[in-house]
Design an enzyme around this catalytic site. Structure first.
Site, mmCIF file in Angstrom:
data_model
loop_
_atom_site.group_PDB
_atom_site.id
_atom_site.type_symbol
_atom_site.label_atom_id
_atom_site.label_comp_id
_atom_site.label_asym_id
_atom_site.label_seq_id
_atom_site.Cartn_x
_atom_site.Cartn_y
_atom_site.Cartn_z
ATOM 1 C CG LEU A 20 -30.254 -13.540 5.468
ATOM 2 C CD1 LEU A 20 -30.615 -12.624 6.636
ATOM 3 C CD2 LEU A 20 -30.938 -13.069 4.197
ATOM 4 C CB VAL A 28 -26.571 -14.698 9.206
ATOM 5 C CG1 VAL A 28 -27.810 -13.862 9.551
ATOM 6 C CG2 VAL A 28 -25.439 -14.357 10.168
ATOM 7 C CE LYS A 43 -22.428 -15.084 13.967
ATOM 8 N NZ LYS A 43 -21.589 -13.920 14.344
ATOM 9 C CG ASP A 140 -13.292 -8.711 14.012
ATOM 10 O OD1 ASP A 140 -12.279 -8.312 13.393
ATOM 11 O OD2 ASP A 140 -13.977 -9.679 13.643
#
Length: 520
Positions: A20, A28, A43, A140
């Protein structure tokens, strides 16, 4: 149930499918949980060429991501299903969301409207706020970590890989700086300890990118980017419209000057609802002021101001048109605000009575709609309106001159100004243009904006400009609208033209506008 031929099976249960996406720490994959018969995302940490010490840090960060996200039960945070180790590295199994990142949406579809961006920001901020309540900082926040689900309107905050929370140890070495430089708050860029306000800066930068197409401080290298974050003023957004003051507040250089989560949520909600100057909105049951527009024109901080003979003067009476005691776009029209900023020092004929009162009478005719937020107190002005008066930055003293009502903590170096004009013959944009013919002859006058707007179904205008007076550069914003009966309302804010004062001034104005209530 066996995995299909060629598929890799994790922990005897998760069959990996297509890739993905890929980020700084890993890849991922779409996968199928064979045990529960459902689609999931997995992940994988794919960095393997680093020294053992750095690889251990990354593996620990990935596990922390799972713990941090799992700790926050909120629809705006991705759900973690499982954490496992295989082939000597961690894997995170999480909910699969059908959508694109905000970064992809911007690059593929173009920028968002201010109203759309505010809607995204509201959901991201709600998720951040829930994390902050639990002691979790994201650290983040950026467009690549904001996922927009197809068809539902849901917004999800991703990647808690560098999150920190109370009771945890720091997964960095001395000198490490984690996070994306152009979305990093100034205090973090300078090595200071982050707090919830640091995440709000990242949110502001993310929303700036959403409406402008790029982050405000991105430069050619990480070093020059960080230098810009710390030392350069926020570039004036071109497409932010009503969202502009919200962005300025969220990205104040000093974290103490940024709004708290509750106030920021109210500001974003106003923009999302369309109760703003720049967005035409049908009259709503509870019309409210737009959080991003500011106030009136002309600096009347002293005897040398506008020439009162050259502009309309607001009538001293309160508005005769019936105003319900619901929140109404506070645009106490700066009727009669004429700022004669004439070169060489023009004089302002101050013939009206002037009075000062640090504690103006407070009417008990109607209860405040809600407790005042920190840093403000409810004030019922004798002129016929209730608003939130700041309690910080000094004692805000009320004074009246020629029907204009002022509140200032420092003898009008910074101030709010209110006015009401009954039977105003000019539409707001025409009024402002007439005033500008006088003001633009002042020293160093520069128009920032002069725009016709729709204010909850009423004709209105916003005028923002800067000029120099007594050797000091000033920044002023004026908003005016006129109701169906010809009563005009104006609210103005003025500060020295520097990044810190103007951000604070706009934040105060936003709060005042949001909660302004006519009482007559």
């Amino acid at each position: 149930m066996d995995a299909g031929e060629g598929q890799r099976l994790l922990a005897g249960r998760y069959a990996l499918g297509e890739r993905l996406g890929r980020g700084g720490m890993g890849t991922v994959w779409q996968a199928r949980d064979e045990l529960l018969d459902r689609e999931v995302a997995v992940k994988e940490l794919t960095v393997s060429h680093l020294p053992e010490e750095e690889l251990e840090i990354l593996q620990s960060r990935m596990k922390r991501e799972a713990r941090a996200a799992a700790r926050i039960k909120h629809p705006g945070v991705i759900t973690i299903h499982d954490v496992l180790e295989q082939d000597g590295r961690p894997w995170i199994v999480m909910e699969l969301i059908d959508g694109r990142s905000l970064a992809d949406v911007i690059s593929q579809d173009g920028t968002l409207t201010p109203r759309e961006a505010a809607g995204v920001g509201t959901q991201v901020l709600a998720a951040l706020h829930r994390g902050h309540q639990l002691g979790v900082l994201h650290r983040d926040v950026k467009p690549a970590n904001v996922l927009l689900e197809h068809g539902t309107g849901r917004v999800v905050l991703l990647d808690f890989g560098i999150a920190t929370f109370e009771g945890s140890t720091e997964l960095t070495r001395p000198g490490d700086l984690v996070g994306s430089p152009d979305y990093l708050a100034p205090e973090r860029a300078q090595g200071e300890r982050p707090g919830p306000a640091s995440d709000l800066w990242g949110l502001g930068a993310t929303l700036y990118a959403a409406v402008e197409g790029e982050s405000p401080f991105k430069r050619s290298s990480p070093i020059t980017t960080l230098a810009a974050v710390v030392g350069e003023p926020l570039p004036e957004p071109r497409r932010a419209g009503a969202l502009g003051p919200v962005l300025a507040a969220l990205m104040a250089k000093d974290p103490a000057d940024r709004p708290g989560a509750d106030q920021a949520l109210r500001m974003l909600a106003e923009v999302t609802a369309g109760h703003t100057l720049e967005i035409k909105a049908a009259p709503a049951p509870r019309p409210q002021v737009e959080p991003t527009q500011s106030v009136p024109v002309v600096d009347r901080s002293g005897p040398d101001g506008p020439d009162g003979s050259n502009g309309p003067v607001a009538a001293p009476e309160p508005p005769t048109a019936r105003l319900t005691r619901r929140r109404f776009w506070p645009r106490v029209l700066v009727a009669g605000v004429v700022t004669a900023l004439l070169a060489g020092g023009a004089t302002y004929a101050m013939t009206g009575k002037s009075s000062e009162d640090p504690n103006p009478p407070v009417s008990q005719s109607s209860p405040a709609p809600m407790p005042a937020p920190k840093g403000y107190r409810w004030t019922d002005d004798p002129g016929g309106f209730r608003f939130l008066l700041p309690t910080e930055g000094g004692t805000w003293v009320r004074s009246v001159e020629n029907t204009q009502i002022y509140y200032s903590p420092d003898n009008r170096q910074r101030y709010l100004q209110f006015a009401v004009a009954v039977g105003q013959p000019l539409e707001p944009i025409a009024h402002f243009r007439e005033l500008e013919t006088t003001v633009k002859s002042g020293k160093d006058y520069r128009q920032v904006a002069l725009t016709k707007v729709d204010v909850n179904g009423a004709e209105g205008a916003v005028w923002e400009f800067t000029y120099t007076k007594d050797g000091i550069r000033r920044h002023v914003k004026d908003v005016e609208f006129r109701d169906a009966k010809g009563t005009s309302y104006t609210l103005l804010v003025a500060t020295p033209d520097n990044d810190k004062d103007w951000v604070v001034g706009q934040r105060i104005l936003t709060t005042v506008l949001n909660e302004f209530v006519p009482t007559r």
